[in-house]
Design a protein around this motif. Structure first.
Motif, PDB file in Angstrom:
ATOM      1  N   VAL A   8       1.010  -1.085   0.068  1.00 23.91           N
ATOM      2  CA  VAL A   8      -0.110   0.050   0.094  1.00 23.91           C
ATOM      3  C   VAL A   8       0.883   1.387   0.157  1.00 23.91           C
ATOM      4  O   VAL A   8       1.533   1.513   0.925  1.00 23.91           O
ATOM      5  N   ARG A  17      -3.476   7.818   4.491  1.00 19.59           N
ATOM      6  CA  ARG A  17      -3.538   6.150   4.815  1.00 19.59           C
ATOM      7  C   ARG A  17      -4.018   5.944   6.128  1.00 19.59           C
ATOM      8  O   ARG A  17      -3.799   6.474   7.257  1.00 19.59           O
ATOM      9  N   SER A 103      -3.113  -0.219  -5.132  1.00 23.78           N
ATOM     10  CA  SER A 103      -1.928  -0.951  -4.411  1.00 23.78           C
ATOM     11  C   SER A 103      -1.410  -1.948  -5.253  1.00 23.78           C
ATOM     12  O   SER A 103      -1.930  -2.119  -6.584  1.00 23.78           O
ATOM     13  N   THR A 123      -5.147   1.091   3.826  1.00 24.26           N
ATOM     14  CA  THR A 123      -5.518   1.900   2.518  1.00 24.26           C
ATOM     15  C   THR A 123      -5.368   3.333   2.303  1.00 24.26           C
ATOM     16  O   THR A 123      -5.344   3.866   3.638  1.00 24.26           O
TER      17      THR A 123
END
Length: 267
Positions: A8, A17, A103, A123
């Protein structure tokens, strides 16, 4: 569906994030996974009903900081573009301000489902795809606010625009249906009839505002005929929360003849 280790990326400008703590399985995830033939969006990380904690922020992010509890939202709203500023809007453009990067896994770029991909431990999302929530909020339950709850509640309040004193029918008592019941009650409906084949759901539905429960298994004739008789001609508003076209076409419209005809003509 498989479990894989993925990379990621760190957040860029106006990106964040988050560490996903909890996520729900929405029917839309299953649709793209199982029923949507020919969808070209794989390989992907699915999931769009989550809640988590901000892990890091990219440059120029001012509204969030590490440690904040947040809910990613699949339909973003920047509050600046002409779509967001239109008071008549019914649904925001899902690509408002663009989607964040996805990703990597085994050399392949993974599609970021709905711009948030909550079926992942981490994520990266756009800052306009996050809602900050109270620090005391239990992430294991408020993750439902990412999709299921606003879908049902918003259908009653914003789309159907249920009126005070009205009679409503809600088909299906999953998370969306229960939220629709809650929305009908908040809008001032005096009679909320819920329809489901699982009689054990009625007590929970009553907590959210349901007044009558109808189980189609208890009737030999079409359920729409039962409802029309119960309401002396039909309900004022009917909401289909099963996700079944047959229920929508042959039942919902026939128990709310005037309102559903207006919606049909508008569409």
């Amino acid at each position: 569906m498989v479990v894989e280790e993925i990379e990621v990326f760190p957040p860029r400008d106006h990106e964040i994030r988050i560490k996903v703590v909890a996520t729900g399985m929405c029917h839309s995830d299953l649709y793209f996974l199982v029923d949507c033939e020919g969808w070209s969006g794989f390989p992907a990380v699915l999931g769009h009903e989550g809640a988590g904690i901000v892990e890091s922020v990219g440059p120029h992010v001012t509204k969030f900081r590490p440690g904040d509890k947040v809910i990613p939202v699949p339909i973003t709203q920047c509050g600046e573009c002409r779509f967001c500023l239109n008071p008549e809007k019914t649904q925001k453009d899902i690509f408002c301000k663009g989607l964040s990067r996805g990703s990597w896994c085994k050399g392949q770029t993974l599609v970021q489902f709905a711009g948030i991909s909550t079926f992942s431990e981490y994520t990266v999302v756009s800052e306009v795809a996050l809602a900050k929530i109270n620090d005391s909020a239990p992430l294991e339950t408020v993750c439902l606010l990412g999709c299921g709850i606003p879908t049902g509640y918003g259908a009653a309040i914003n789309i159907a625009k249920v009126k005070p004193g009205s009679t409503c029918a809600v088909f299906g008592l999953g998370a969306v249906g229960l939220a629709a019941v809650m929305g009908c009650k908040a809008a001032g409906a005096t009679r909320i009839i819920v329809i489901d084949t699982n009689k054990d759901k009625f007590e929970k539905a009553k907590v959210f505002g349901a007044t009558d429960f109808v189980n189609p298994k208890d009737h030999a004739r079409p359920i729409q005929e039962v409802l029309v008789e119960m309401t002396n001609g039909g309900v004022d508003f009917s909401l289909e929360c099963v996700g079944n076209v047959d229920v929508m076409a042959t039942r919902v419209w026939k128990v709310s003849p005037s309102w559903s005809m207006n919606i049909w003509l508008k569409n």
